[in-house]
Design a protein around this motif. Structure first.
Motif, PDB file in Angstrom:
ATOM      1  N   HIS A   1       0.864  -2.318  12.713  1.00 27.36           N
ATOM      2  CA  HIS A   1       0.893  -2.352  14.175  1.00 27.36           C
ATOM      3  C   HIS A   1       0.735  -3.768  14.721  1.00 27.36           C
ATOM      4  CE1 HIS A   1      -0.269   2.154  14.141  1.00 27.36           C
ATOM      5  NE2 HIS A   1       1.004   2.039  14.428  1.00 27.36           N
TER       6      HIS A   1
ATOM      7  N   GLY B   1       3.391  -6.022  14.819  1.00 24.33           N
ATOM      8  CA  GLY B   1       4.766  -6.497  14.791  1.00 24.33           C
ATOM      9  C   GLY B   1       5.130  -7.520  15.854  1.00 24.33           C
ATOM     10  N   SER B   2       4.450  -7.474  16.981  1.00 22.52           N
ATOM     11  CA  SER B   2       4.739  -8.424  18.057  1.00 22.52           C
ATOM     12  C   SER B   2       3.457  -8.666  18.830  1.00 22.52           C
ATOM     13  CB  SER B   2       5.781  -7.836  19.010  1.00 22.52           C
ATOM     14  OG  SER B   2       5.228  -6.692  19.667  1.00 22.52           O
ATOM     15  N   GLU B   3       3.472  -9.648  19.715  1.00 24.22           N
ATOM     16  CA  GLU B   3       2.270  -9.918  20.504  1.00 24.22           C
ATOM     17  C   GLU B   3       1.903  -8.683  21.343  1.00 24.22           C
ATOM     18  OE1 GLU B   3       2.144 -13.460  22.965  1.00 24.22           O
ATOM     19  OE2 GLU B   3       0.449 -12.587  24.073  1.00 24.22           O
ATOM     20  N   THR B   4       2.928  -8.050  21.935  1.00 23.69           N
ATOM     21  CA  THR B   4       2.676  -6.866  22.758  1.00 23.69           C
ATOM     22  C   THR B   4       2.039  -5.760  21.933  1.00 23.69           C
ATOM     23  OG1 THR B   4       4.749  -7.447  23.822  1.00 23.69           O
ATOM     24  CG2 THR B   4       3.782  -5.338  24.448  1.00 23.69           C
ATOM     25  N   GLU B   5       2.582  -5.546  20.744  1.00 21.45           N
ATOM     26  CA  GLU B   5       2.042  -4.481  19.903  1.00 21.45           C
ATOM     27  C   GLU B   5       0.611  -4.801  19.472  1.00 21.45           C
ATOM     28  OE1 GLU B   5       3.499  -1.576  16.250  1.00 21.45           O
ATOM     29  OE2 GLU B   5       4.007  -3.700  16.124  1.00 21.45           O
ATOM     30  N   ILE B   6       0.362  -6.064  19.138  1.00 23.46           N
ATOM     31  CA  ILE B   6      -0.995  -6.457  18.738  1.00 23.46           C
ATOM     32  C   ILE B   6      -1.959  -6.209  19.900  1.00 23.46           C
ATOM     33  CG2 ILE B   6      -2.490  -8.412  18.171  1.00 23.46           C
ATOM     34  CD1 ILE B   6      -0.083  -9.570  16.585  1.00 23.46           C
ATOM     35  N   ARG B   7      -1.580  -6.634  21.090  1.00 24.00           N
ATOM     36  CA  ARG B   7      -2.475  -6.456  22.243  1.00 24.00           C
ATOM     37  C   ARG B   7      -2.752  -4.974  22.482  1.00 24.00           C
ATOM     38  NH1 ARG B   7      -3.781 -10.704  25.534  1.00 24.00           N
ATOM     39  NH2 ARG B   7      -2.811 -12.694  24.983  1.00 24.00           N
TER      40      ARG B   7
ATOM     41  N   GLN C   1      -1.547 -12.962  14.327  1.00 27.83           N
ATOM     42  CA  GLN C   1      -0.136 -13.292  14.065  1.00 27.83           C
ATOM     43  C   GLN C   1      -0.004 -14.201  12.849  1.00 27.83           C
ATOM     44  OE1 GLN C   1       1.076 -14.459  18.113  1.00 27.83           O
ATOM     45  NE2 GLN C   1       2.679 -12.890  17.944  1.00 27.83           N
TER      46      GLN C   1
ATOM     47  N   LYS D   1      -0.506 -12.055   9.806  1.00 26.64           N
ATOM     48  CA  LYS D   1       0.644 -11.160   9.656  1.00 26.64           C
ATOM     49  C   LYS D   1       1.845 -11.923   9.079  1.00 26.64           C
ATOM     50  CE  LYS D   1       3.551  -7.690  10.629  1.00 26.64           C
ATOM     51  NZ  LYS D   1       4.844  -8.263  10.528  1.00 26.64           N
ATOM     52  N   ASN D   2       2.068 -13.124   9.629  1.00 28.67           N
ATOM     53  CA  ASN D   2       3.246 -13.884   9.208  1.00 28.67           C
ATOM     54  C   ASN D   2       3.017 -14.695   7.938  1.00 28.67           C
ATOM     55  OD1 ASN D   2       4.508 -12.869  11.484  1.00 28.67           O
ATOM     56  ND2 ASN D   2       3.877 -14.598  12.770  1.00 28.67           N
TER      57      ASN D   2
END
Ligand SMILES: Cc1cc2nc3c(=O)[nH]c(=O)nc-3n(C[C@H](O)[C@H](O)[C@H](O)COP(=O)(O)OP(=O)(O)OC[C@H]3O[C@@H](n4cnc5c(N)ncnc54)[C@H](O)[C@@H]3O)c2cc1C
Ligand code: SF4
Ligand code: FES
Ligand code: FES
Lengths: 208, 327
Positions: free
Chosen positions: A170, A172-178, A199, A202-203
């Protein structure tokens, strides 16, 4: 670790003293009880009613424990007051802040809204169990590197939640992380640095 | 917190018996609502029957639908492949509720049975007919910003807080129940109650009845769905108001529609009249507006929640618009 340093701001000593005196928990008393055994298999009312405390087997950070607890003891209180694992914090005690986040069988949960007895036979991981062989977990390193905290009170919960967030897929993106980190409130507002830390992990491709 | 006995049966029948036999016994699943209420002295059970070891957490195909076990975790349902493929609206509604940690504890059965978040219900110093029948309703003349605009009574104006239930009522789900008198199936729309003269009863579940599963019939709502939740921060807050919308669209014509609202009544609020307005019409803004207007008929506000009379139709339109555009 002294209890002083671990007090949530605004709570006075009386709460802690009260908890100790009222002995909600009896540390390391082993009751070789058939209590739960009987309850589990055929619901023996008499046995269940005869004892105030129930025996509980748990593995916490790789260490096996045999305990005897009152059923009303939360997992959070068991960890902090009984096992002296005060890294897990009590913020609200009502599921509203995430400071008490731990992993139960690898899943992140709020330890304040769960009775310890409900976790018979489970594996618990707290912030104290995250580092391996004296080496910080990549998420801990990333939090340090990105200043993912100010006062640090929410940090253990944030880190436990962040590790799970990445493992769950979960992040995958900043929005999803938030969104998937919204169960961890930070009153110091370190959010953007926390997102940056997650991030990076994750990366980064390290094993999380 | 009061002391209580704790038992953990491994068979549903034993659990049902334990709660049926004892006036002060209750089931506990994830505990995320019950433990909260016990800490505050609002729930004071003398015996907890832990149902977590009962074999009721499967998510599987059943006849022409999905069967979701009562103990399936909210997170497991939201992430489940079958659910996401057949009933994506349910996954959206679940992920809009609570937090990732809470969803890892909360179960489907417990979610349906969570109690209202009315602040007077939570405040032991205030009157509340739901908590203590006969004491009056603190919200009626109080700060009723979060409260109902449909289906309330002068005894209680609280709303049901579950997001998942809004999707389930829209999807025509059925609740499977097992109790001292045997098994029964309750259509989701009849599961929760309106407050009437007995607001202390949230649902039509009887003492000792255990929810075992929820059935959702397969439908055409696999693509054009949306759950629009309006709250005071971006996430991790209860709804001021929410809308579950599901459309089946062919050549820009709506062939079938489902619509329900949350945060507006004592139960998840299905909008069948508005659904009928949508069917057969083009999927346009004008159609959505018309449906929203019909949906709001009969709504009545209190001193502090008049904003819901505007927020309601606007949220319906936004949910329908987003559902229609979903690719
Ligand atoms: C801080 C916070 C924020 C939240 N935000 C949201 C939100 O935004 N949206 C939302 O929808 N929810 C929200 N919730 C509520 C959450 O979704 C519920 O607490 C949860 O779903 C309850 O499930 P549980 O399994 O933990 O229930 P429990 O607390 O274990 O049980 C609740 C009740 O259900 C009964 N019960 C449970 N399972 C069964 C069964 N199978 N058969 C019969 N009776 C049963 C129990 O006896 C009890 O009375 C929030 C909760 C918290 C603490
Ligand atoms: S609205 Fe219902 S829950 Fe709230 S105070 Fe009134 S009776 Fe109690
Ligand atoms: S202490 Fe558990 S969520 Fe706040
Ligand atoms: S660092 Fe202070 S609360 Fe988050």
């Amino acid at each position: 670790m002294s209890s002083e340093t671990d007090k949530p701001a605004g709570h006075d000593e009386s709460r802690r003293t009260f908890l100790k005196q009222s002995s909600l928990l009896t540390a390391f008393t082993i009751v070789p009880g058939p209590v739960l055994q009987a309850a589990t298999y055929e619901l023996d009312e008499k046995v269940a009613a005869a004892f105030e405390k129930v025996s509980l087997k748990l593995e916490v950070n790789g260490v096996k424990h045999k305990l005897s607890v009152e059923p009303r003891t939360t997992l959070l209180d068991l960890l902090r007051e009984n096992l002296n694992l005060t890294g897990t914090k009590k913020g609200c005690d009502y599921g509203q802040c995430g400071a008490c986040t731990v992993h139960v069988d690898g899943q992140r949960v709020n330890s304040c809204l769960s009775f310890a007895v409900m976790h018979e036979g489970k594996k618990i991981t707290t912030i104290e169990g995250l580092a391996e062989g004296g080496k910080l977990h990549p998420m801990q390193e990333a939090f340090v590197k990105h200043d993912g905290f100010q006062c640090g009170y929410c940090t253990p919960g944030q880190i436990m939640s962040a590790v799970a967030c990445v493992r769950e897929g979960h992040a995958g993106s900043e929005t999803e992380i938030r969104e998937f980190m919204s169960g961890n409130i930070c009153r110091c507002g370190a959010y953007s640095n926390i997102v940056a830390a997650i991030q990076e992990v994750k990366n980064g491709g390290q094993k999380v | 917190m009061n002391q209580f006995q704790y038992v953990r049966p491994s068979k549903p029948q034993a659990a049902i018996e334990a709660v049926t036999k004892d006036a002060n016994a209750t089931f506990i699943a994830g505990g995320t609502n019950l433990v909260d209420l016990m800490k505050r002295g609002i729930a004071t059970p003398q015996k907890l029957v832990d149902i977590n070891r009962l074999p009721l957490n499967k998510i599987e195909k059943e006849n022409n639908g999905l069967r979701i076990g009562a103990l399936a975790l909210n997170s497991a349902v939201a992430d489940d492949k079958l659910v996401r493929q057949k009933q994506p609206l349910l996954a959206l509604a679940l992920n809009a509720g609570a937090s990732a940690q809470l969803r890892n504890m909360a179960t489907v059965g417990g979610n349906m049975l969570q109690r209202t978040r009315c602040s007077y219900f939570y405040d032991l110093a205030m009157p509340c007919n739901k908590r203590e029948p006969g004491t009056g309703c603190g919200a009626l003349e109080g700060i009723n910003r979060m409260h109902a605009i449909f289906g309330f009574s002068d005894k209680c104006i609280a709303v049901h807080p579950s997001d998942m239930s809004v999707a389930l009522v829209a999807l025509d789900a059925t609740v499977l129940v097992s109790g001292p008198k045997g098994e029964r199936r309750i259509p989701f729309a009849d599961f929760h109650r309106l407050p009437g003269d007995t607001p202390e009863k949230d649902t039509n579940l009887e003492k000792g009845e255990l929810i075992t599963a929820v059935d959702i019939p397969d439908g055409p709502f696999t693509k054009h769905v949306h759950y629009q939740k309006v709250r005071e921060r971006a996430s991790y807050a209860f709804a001021l108001l929410s809308v579950a919308a599901a459309l089946d669209i062919e050549n820009n014509t709506i062939k079938a529609a489902r619509l329900a609202m949350g945060g507006v009544a004592h139960k998840p609020w299905r909008l069948t009249a508005a659904e009928q307005v949508l069917v057969g019409k083009p999927a346009t803004e004008a159609t959505f507006r018309q449906a929203a207007e019909v949906a709001m008929q009969g709504a009545k506000a209190f001193k502090h929640n008049a904003y819901k009379l505007k927020l309601g139709p606007n949220t319906i339109v936004q949910a329908l618009r987003t559902a229609a555009a979903a690719a």
